[in-house]
Scaffold this motif. Structure first.
Motif, PDB file in Angstrom:
ATOM      1  N   TYR A  93       0.682  -1.201  -0.125  1.00 28.43           N
ATOM      2  CA  TYR A  93      -0.039  -0.036  -0.113  1.00 28.43           C
ATOM      3  C   TYR A  93       0.951   1.236  -0.038  1.00 28.43           C
ATOM      4  O   TYR A  93       0.486   2.334  -0.595  1.00 28.43           O
ATOM      5  CB  TYR A  93      -0.755  -0.121   1.337  1.00 28.43           C
ATOM      6  CG  TYR A  93      -2.403  -0.506   0.869  1.00 28.43           C
ATOM      7  CD1 TYR A  93      -2.331  -2.097   0.654  1.00 28.43           C
ATOM      8  CD2 TYR A  93      -3.346   0.055   0.657  1.00 28.43           C
ATOM      9  CE1 TYR A  93      -3.497  -2.609   0.340  1.00 28.43           C
ATOM     10  CE2 TYR A  93      -4.583  -0.533   0.076  1.00 28.43           C
ATOM     11  CZ  TYR A  93      -4.681  -1.952   0.104  1.00 28.43           C
ATOM     12  OH  TYR A  93      -5.832  -2.579  -0.139  1.00 28.43           O
ATOM     13  N   VAL A  94       1.990   1.083   0.866  1.00 30.58           N
ATOM     14  CA  VAL A  94       2.814   2.283   0.809  1.00 30.58           C
ATOM     15  C   VAL A  94       3.437   2.639  -0.767  1.00 30.58           C
ATOM     16  O   VAL A  94       3.533   3.662  -1.073  1.00 30.58           O
ATOM     17  CB  VAL A  94       4.006   2.138   1.833  1.00 30.58           C
ATOM     18  CG1 VAL A  94       5.040   3.217   1.436  1.00 30.58           C
ATOM     19  CG2 VAL A  94       3.221   2.201   3.287  1.00 30.58           C
ATOM     20  N   ALA A  97       1.009   3.676  -2.794  1.00 31.56           N
ATOM     21  CA  ALA A  97       0.442   5.360  -2.718  1.00 31.56           C
ATOM     22  C   ALA A  97       1.628   6.122  -3.338  1.00 31.56           C
ATOM     23  O   ALA A  97       1.275   7.016  -3.899  1.00 31.56           O
ATOM     24  CB  ALA A  97       0.484   5.437  -1.347  1.00 31.56           C
ATOM     25  N   SER A 160      -2.528   7.621   0.182  1.00 28.53           N
ATOM     26  CA  SER A 160      -2.801   6.688   1.033  1.00 28.53           C
ATOM     27  C   SER A 160      -4.106   6.307   1.611  1.00 28.53           C
ATOM     28  O   SER A 160      -4.456   5.212   1.683  1.00 28.53           O
ATOM     29  CB  SER A 160      -1.877   6.728   2.287  1.00 28.53           C
ATOM     30  OG  SER A 160      -0.506   6.625   1.846  1.00 28.53           O
ATOM     31  N   ASN A 161      -4.742   7.510   2.239  1.00 29.05           N
ATOM     32  CA  ASN A 161      -6.027   7.131   2.905  1.00 29.05           C
ATOM     33  C   ASN A 161      -7.118   6.987   1.558  1.00 29.05           C
ATOM     34  O   ASN A 161      -7.736   6.028   1.824  1.00 29.05           O
ATOM     35  CB  ASN A 161      -6.695   8.601   3.402  1.00 29.05           C
ATOM     36  CG  ASN A 161      -5.793   8.768   4.470  1.00 29.05           C
ATOM     37  OD1 ASN A 161      -5.018   7.943   4.863  1.00 29.05           O
ATOM     38  ND2 ASN A 161      -6.026   9.988   5.113  1.00 29.05           N
ATOM     39  N   ALA A 190      -5.791   0.217   4.859  1.00 30.43           N
ATOM     40  CA  ALA A 190      -4.816   1.523   4.502  1.00 30.43           C
ATOM     41  C   ALA A 190      -3.470   1.348   5.174  1.00 30.43           C
ATOM     42  O   ALA A 190      -3.601   0.715   6.197  1.00 30.43           O
ATOM     43  CB  ALA A 190      -5.668   2.719   4.777  1.00 30.43           C
ATOM     44  N   ALA A 191      -2.264   1.855   4.553  1.00 29.34           N
ATOM     45  CA  ALA A 191      -1.057   1.755   5.398  1.00 29.34           C
ATOM     46  C   ALA A 191      -1.215   2.570   6.590  1.00 29.34           C
ATOM     47  O   ALA A 191      -0.482   1.972   7.592  1.00 29.34           O
ATOM     48  CB  ALA A 191      -0.010   2.152   4.300  1.00 29.34           C
ATOM     49  N   ASP A 192      -1.980   3.663   6.600  1.00 34.58           N
ATOM     50  CA  ASP A 192      -2.179   4.244   8.078  1.00 34.58           C
ATOM     51  C   ASP A 192      -2.680   3.556   9.043  1.00 34.58           C
ATOM     52  O   ASP A 192      -3.058   4.016  10.060  1.00 34.58           O
ATOM     53  CB  ASP A 192      -2.537   5.595   7.778  1.00 34.58           C
ATOM     54  CG  ASP A 192      -2.971   5.961   6.396  1.00 34.58           C
ATOM     55  OD1 ASP A 192      -3.231   5.164   5.600  1.00 34.58           O
ATOM     56  OD2 ASP A 192      -3.151   7.218   6.157  1.00 34.58           O
ATOM     57  N   PHE A 197       2.992   3.650   9.936  1.00 35.48           N
ATOM     58  CA  PHE A 197       2.881   4.664   9.088  1.00 35.48           C
ATOM     59  C   PHE A 197       2.773   5.925   9.663  1.00 35.48           C
ATOM     60  O   PHE A 197       3.771   6.954   9.389  1.00 35.48           O
ATOM     61  CB  PHE A 197       1.675   4.136   8.197  1.00 35.48           C
ATOM     62  CG  PHE A 197       1.640   5.345   6.842  1.00 35.48           C
ATOM     63  CD1 PHE A 197       1.100   6.474   6.990  1.00 35.48           C
ATOM     64  CD2 PHE A 197       2.013   4.894   5.638  1.00 35.48           C
ATOM     65  CE1 PHE A 197       0.890   7.401   6.168  1.00 35.48           C
ATOM     66  CE2 PHE A 197       1.956   5.694   4.746  1.00 35.48           C
ATOM     67  CZ  PHE A 197       1.215   7.101   4.746  1.00 35.48           C
TER      68      PHE A 197
ATOM     69  N   VAL B  29       8.105   3.163   4.967  1.00 37.71           N
ATOM     70  CA  VAL B  29       7.591   4.444   4.640  1.00 37.71           C
ATOM     71  C   VAL B  29       8.555   5.446   4.813  1.00 37.71           C
ATOM     72  O   VAL B  29       8.282   6.383   3.884  1.00 37.71           O
ATOM     73  CB  VAL B  29       6.611   4.535   5.993  1.00 37.71           C
ATOM     74  CG1 VAL B  29       5.885   5.826   5.995  1.00 37.71           C
ATOM     75  CG2 VAL B  29       5.332   3.660   5.938  1.00 37.71           C
TER      76      VAL B  29
END
Lengths: 328, 185
Positions: A93-94, A97, A160-161, A190-192, A197, B29
């Motif tokens: 996902y990162v 993004a 990302s979101n 989501a990565a967050d 993250f 990240v």
């Protein structure tokens, strides 16, 4: 002049608009009809599920034996490793993004025109907003220095979101069978939603604004002194100092937790309302009952929270950086 | 709902990963964010900034150009108004002059017509007088001849020229020709 002064044509007796006028869309009636239809469909479905399956619980085997847990979908299952580097869905996902952010921005940057299209207008709005954040909170030098950070934080977190609301087959812990093949389940991730993250980004920001504060106040003593608001005198001073120091370090936590908790809670709520709760309690009617709430939460999260959290993270970065160099 | 919810498995032990950051992901990240920021700050933000600057410059130029055009238009309008005013003054002058010329011409024509009429009147008067005089002479001659003839017939003798003249003069002196001459002869 005569044309300008000419009287407006009289409306037709029947009240119908003159030719050439835009016909008003019959929105109110058709919207009401759609809402009524959907409500009716939902009620009929609810009655059907209760009528056919009853209120009883029919849990799936994985739920009964505890194999399936709703938090599992947020677990980072290592797909493969290259030396010490693990690759999982968080990393995917990162990377996604990053690729989407870069592609979007480079695509827009290469097609910049004096008369902007929709994408360019959106990019320009983003640029204007983030440069405004930097300019309003920082002096010219720092604004120029930290604008890329603020802008990148905003767009990177936003993308990302947003990709976190697209269902993708990434849940390798809960697979499903398709023509005999065991495939990863679709999920919104989501990565967050992983603490890593927002924490690393918050640490980056925390380090940077602490470094700027250290520079601006000429060393650690000045740094600590700067935490105390001006005008504080007397025995209350040490207490305020402790509170201010705590508050300073809590910025790291608040910055991290705000983004992480919002996204994680949002995703969990969508998953629960979208059917997971029904799976857990083993009732189809519960799934059907909560499904509209799932849609509403999904829309709320995707439309509002995704952009809002990115905005908050970016503007707080600008504010903290500005506060670091401001003299109290 | 309540009895059903009670059956939800509590995954307290397995849920700890939710609040524990994945160190590997943190590194990913940081690295990826760094790359994205680097690329954006090198090749995207400058382009957007340059374009916005160009547009701002263009808008500024357009405003300057519009201002200049406005000034030019104002000047042209002022000049036009001035010329219009001048043209109006000139037109008024021309009209006045034409009116004056017309009036002078009319007066002249009237005077000329009057003089011509007078001239014609005098001429007519002279012609009439001449004609009258000629007619009187004619009549006089006729009367003289008739007188001579009549005298010859009465006296049965031929008169000499001197007699004739005398007789005619006598006869004519008795006649009043002033009536024929309109009071003038």
């Amino acid at each position: 002049m005569s044309a300008l002064a000419a009287p407006a044509p009289a409306s037709t007796p029947g009240g119908s608009p003159p030719p050439g006028d835009v016909q008003p869309k019959p929105t109110a009636n058709s919207r009401r009809r759609i809402i009524l239809g959907l409500t009716g469909f939902w009620l009929v479905g609810l009655i059907f599920f209760i009528g056919v399956l009853g209120f009883g619980s029919h849990k799936a085997l994985d739920v009964r034996n505890g194999t399936f847990t709703p938090t599992n979908e947020f677990k980072l299952d290592t797909w493969f490793s290259v030396g010490p580097v693990n690759f999982n869905k968080g990393v995917l996902y990162v990377i996604l993004a990053a690729v989407i952010t870069l592609w979007l921005m480079i695509y827009a940057a290469r097609r910049l025109k004096q008369r902007p299209g929709r994408l360019q207008a959106a990019i320009e709005m983003f640029y204007g907003m983030t440069s405004g954040m930097a300019r309003e909170n920082l002096d010219t030098t720092l604004s120029r220095k930290y604008f890329p950070l603020i802008a990148t934080l905003f767009i990177f977190i936003l993308v990302s979101n947003l990709i976190g609301y697209i269902p993708l087959p990434v849940n390798t812990l809960d697979k499903f069978s398709l023509f005999g093949a065991r495939l990863p389940s679709f999920q919104i991730y989501a990565a967050d939603t992983n603490l890593a993250f927002p924490l690393i980004l918050s640490l980056l920001v925390f380090f940077l604004f602490s470094w700027e504060r250290l520079k601006a106040h000429h060393g650690p003593i000045g740094f600590l002194k700067s935490l105390l608001p001006s005008g504080i005198e007397g025995p209350i001073k040490p207490m305020i100092f402790v509170i201010e120091v705590l508050s300073y370090f809590l910025r790291l936590i608040s910055l991290t937790v705000r983004l992480w908790a919002n996204l994680l809670a949002g995703h969990m709520l969508i998953a629960f309302m979208g059917g997971e709760l029904g799976v857990l309690v083993g009732s189809a009617w519960v799934q059907w009952l909560l499904f509209p709430a799932g849609i509403i939460i999904y829309l709320f999260e995707a439309v509002l929270i995704a952009a809002l959290q990115a905005f908050i993270f970016a503007i707080l970065t600008a504010i903290y950086l500005g506060d670091a160099v401001a003299s109290h | 709902m309540a009895p059903a919810a009670a059956h939800i498995p509590v995954a307290a032990a397995s849920g700890s990963f939710l609040i524990l950051p994945n160190i590997g992901l943190m590194v990913w990240v940081l690295v990826i964010f760094g790359i994205v920021m680097y690329v954006l700050s090198r090749s995207v933000f400058p382009q957007i900034n340059a374009m916005l600057d160009r547009r701002a410059q263009m808008i500024s130029n357009e405003i300057d150009s519009a201002e200049s055009l406005r000034k030019e238009a104002q000047e042209v309008l002022d000049e036009y108004r001035q010329r219009l005013a001048e043209a109006r003054t000139q037109a008024d002058e021309i009209v006045t002059r034409a009116r004056q010329a017309g009036e002078a011409h009319q007066k002249e024509a009237v005077e000329s017509a009057r003089a011509e009429r007078e001239r014609l009147l005098q001429q007519t008067r002279r012609d009439v007088e001449a004609e009258t005089r000629r007619a009187i002479d004619e009549i006089r001659r006729e009367v003289a001849d008739l007188t001579v003839l009549a005298t010859e017939k009465v006296t049965r003798k031929t008169l000499t020229d001197a007699d004739q003249r005398r007789l005619v003069e006598e006869a004519l002196s008795d006649l009043d020709f002033s009536v024929l001459g309109g009071g003038e002869g």
